[in-house]
Design a protein around this motif. Structure first.
Motif, PDB file in Angstrom:
ATOM      1  N   VAL A   1       0.907  -1.188  -0.109  1.00 28.73           N
ATOM      2  CA  VAL A   1       0.209  -0.061  -0.013  1.00 28.73           C
ATOM      3  C   VAL A   1       0.891   1.048   0.010  1.00 28.73           C
ATOM      4  CG1 VAL A   1      -1.610   1.352   1.316  1.00 28.73           C
ATOM      5  CG2 VAL A   1      -1.940  -1.124   1.100  1.00 28.73           C
ATOM      6  N   GLY A   2       0.696   2.307  -1.047  1.00 28.15           N
ATOM      7  CA  GLY A   2       1.296   3.358  -1.098  1.00 28.15           C
ATOM      8  C   GLY A   2       1.144   3.841  -2.493  1.00 28.15           C
ATOM      9  N   GLU A   3       1.386   5.298  -2.712  1.00 33.78           N
ATOM     10  CA  GLU A   3       1.900   5.975  -1.805  1.00 33.78           C
ATOM     11  C   GLU A   3       0.886   6.583  -1.130  1.00 33.78           C
ATOM     12  OE1 GLU A   3       4.751   8.748  -3.561  1.00 33.78           O
ATOM     13  OE2 GLU A   3       4.799   9.998  -1.734  1.00 33.78           O
ATOM     14  N   ILE A   4       0.795   6.535   0.015  1.00 28.51           N
ATOM     15  CA  ILE A   4      -0.188   7.463   1.049  1.00 28.51           C
ATOM     16  C   ILE A   4       0.557   8.338   2.143  1.00 28.51           C
ATOM     17  CG2 ILE A   4      -1.544   5.376   0.774  1.00 28.51           C
ATOM     18  CD1 ILE A   4      -0.851   4.562   3.657  1.00 28.51           C
ATOM     19  N   GLY A   5      -0.537   9.128   2.786  1.00 26.10           N
ATOM     20  CA  GLY A   5       0.327   9.955   3.938  1.00 26.10           C
ATOM     21  C   GLY A   5      -0.552  11.014   3.921  1.00 26.10           C
ATOM     22  N   LEU A   6       0.264  12.087   4.694  1.00 28.97           N
ATOM     23  CA  LEU A   6      -0.246  13.466   4.556  1.00 28.97           C
ATOM     24  C   LEU A   6       0.727  14.609   4.392  1.00 28.97           C
ATOM     25  CD1 LEU A   6      -1.395  13.191   8.603  1.00 28.97           C
ATOM     26  CD2 LEU A   6      -3.023  13.108   6.583  1.00 28.97           C
ATOM     27  N   ASP A   7       0.309  15.568   3.971  1.00 28.20           N
ATOM     28  CA  ASP A   7       1.353  16.534   3.420  1.00 28.20           C
ATOM     29  C   ASP A   7       0.892  17.853   4.105  1.00 28.20           C
ATOM     30  OD1 ASP A   7       2.887  18.960   2.159  1.00 28.20           O
ATOM     31  OD2 ASP A   7       3.271  17.341   0.649  1.00 28.20           O
ATOM     32  N   GLY A   8       1.533  18.342   5.307  1.00 26.73           N
ATOM     33  CA  GLY A   8       1.094  19.686   6.130  1.00 26.73           C
ATOM     34  C   GLY A   8       1.261  20.869   5.392  1.00 26.73           C
ATOM     35  N   THR A   9       1.851  21.048   4.013  1.00 28.17           N
ATOM     36  CA  THR A   9       1.761  22.308   3.356  1.00 28.17           C
ATOM     37  C   THR A   9       0.609  22.169   2.295  1.00 28.17           C
ATOM     38  OG1 THR A   9       3.105  21.138   1.345  1.00 28.17           O
ATOM     39  CG2 THR A   9       4.429  22.150   3.064  1.00 28.17           C
ATOM     40  N   LYS A  10      -0.260  21.200   1.995  1.00 26.49           N
ATOM     41  CA  LYS A  10      -1.424  21.228   1.153  1.00 26.49           C
ATOM     42  C   LYS A  10      -2.524  21.337   2.155  1.00 26.49           C
ATOM     43  CE  LYS A  10       0.970  20.105  -2.424  1.00 26.49           C
ATOM     44  NZ  LYS A  10       1.191  20.975  -3.595  1.00 26.49           N
ATOM     45  N   PRO A  11      -3.746  21.969   1.621  1.00 24.87           N
ATOM     46  CA  PRO A  11      -4.900  22.190   2.337  1.00 24.87           C
ATOM     47  C   PRO A  11      -5.580  20.785   2.606  1.00 24.87           C
ATOM     48  CG  PRO A  11      -5.210  22.795  -0.054  1.00 24.87           C
ATOM     49  CD  PRO A  11      -3.514  22.394   0.139  1.00 24.87           C
ATOM     50  N   ASP A  12      -6.486  21.078   3.360  1.00 24.21           N
ATOM     51  CA  ASP A  12      -7.501  19.975   3.642  1.00 24.21           C
ATOM     52  C   ASP A  12      -6.961  18.683   4.377  1.00 24.21           C
ATOM     53  OD1 ASP A  12      -9.997  18.984   3.712  1.00 24.21           O
ATOM     54  OD2 ASP A  12     -10.389  18.853   1.581  1.00 24.21           O
ATOM     55  N   LEU A  13      -6.316  18.961   5.405  1.00 25.17           N
ATOM     56  CA  LEU A  13      -5.584  18.021   6.236  1.00 25.17           C
ATOM     57  C   LEU A  13      -6.834  16.994   6.860  1.00 25.17           C
ATOM     58  CD1 LEU A  13      -2.724  19.095   8.367  1.00 25.17           C
ATOM     59  CD2 LEU A  13      -2.681  17.191   6.926  1.00 25.17           C
TER      60      LEU A  13
END
Ligand SMILES: [Zn+2]
Length: 234
Positions: free
Chosen positions: A84-96
């Motif tokens: 499973v990937g690529e998954i995750g979070l990006d703090g510089t993008k909206p809508d966390l």
């Protein structure tokens, strides 16, 4: 000894041929959206060096088909070699909040099917470590890890953390047996050769990196198609 790339997007055949000329033996290739799941999956069938991952990248959480969780579930169910990937979070993008929702849906599938996950965590490592603490058995690779020593310690509280690096800056703060190297090519025009150069700078050498890579795959109950045989713990 062999070379590997722990995180890239090389499902394109022409690019892949070029990569093979560098004598890389294994490539963990990450899809980023349902639109390219089939492409990565098919590439792994014709090019056995490709170890496929399917997921939703936090940049591409819009325009998801309504049944995307079901579709991903079917891929995982039918193909024990898919991660499973690529998954995750990006703090510089909206809508966390929406990002976290999609991330958790992927983690739940990974947990059900007992697959490792490949995580993008730019400026969101703390939140990711909090979410992962709810999945204590998860085997995960933190792709292009750029966190500090405190973050390394937090992730190491979880037993199956691996850190994939694109440069040598963090070699000293991560245990040598948890380090992998990656190119992330051809994303942002990143060079594939970089993975070999970074590996060469690692004090314990490619031998240790290979051991880590195989160790990572030993967490699979059924092993992975195309990885060297006889190296699985179960
Ligand atoms: Zn990537």
């Amino acid at each position: 000894m062999f070379y590997f790339d722990a995180h890239c997007h090389l499902q394109n055949k022409r690019r892949f041929e070029k990569a093979k000329n560098l004598h890389l033996k294994y490539f963990i290739v990450n899809a980023t959206h349902p639109d390219n799941w089939e492409e990565v999956f098919q590439a792994s069938r014709v090019m056995p060096e490709i170890l496929p991952c399917l997921g939703v990248h936090p940049w591409y959480i819009d325009r998801l088909p309504i049944h995307w969780v079901n579709i991903l579930s079917q891929y995982l169910n039918k193909n024990p070699n898919i991660m499973v990937g690529e998954i995750g979070l990006d703090g510089t993008k909206p809508d966390l909040v929406h990002q976290a929702d999609v991330f958790e849906s992927c983690l739940k599938l990974a947990q059900i099917y007992k697959r490792p996950v490949h995580i993008h965590g730019h400026k969101a490592w703390m939140l990711i470590s909090e979410i992962l603490s709810c999945y204590p058995d998860m085997v995960f690779v933190l792709h292009n890890f750029n966190g500090n020593e405190t973050m390394v310690r937090r992730f190491l509280k979880l037993k199956n953390a691996y850190f994939s690096l694109m440069n040598s800056r963090r070699f000293a703060i991560i245990p040598a047996d948890r380090i992998l190297v990656e190119s992330d090519s051809p994303d942002k025009n990143r060079r594939l050769e970089n993975v070999i150069e970074v590996g060469n700078q690692f004090g314990c050498g490619w031998k240790q990196l290979d051991r880590n890579f195989l160790d990572f795959f030993s967490h699979f109950p059924d092993g992975l198609r195309n990885t060297p045989k006889g190296l699985f713990r179960w």
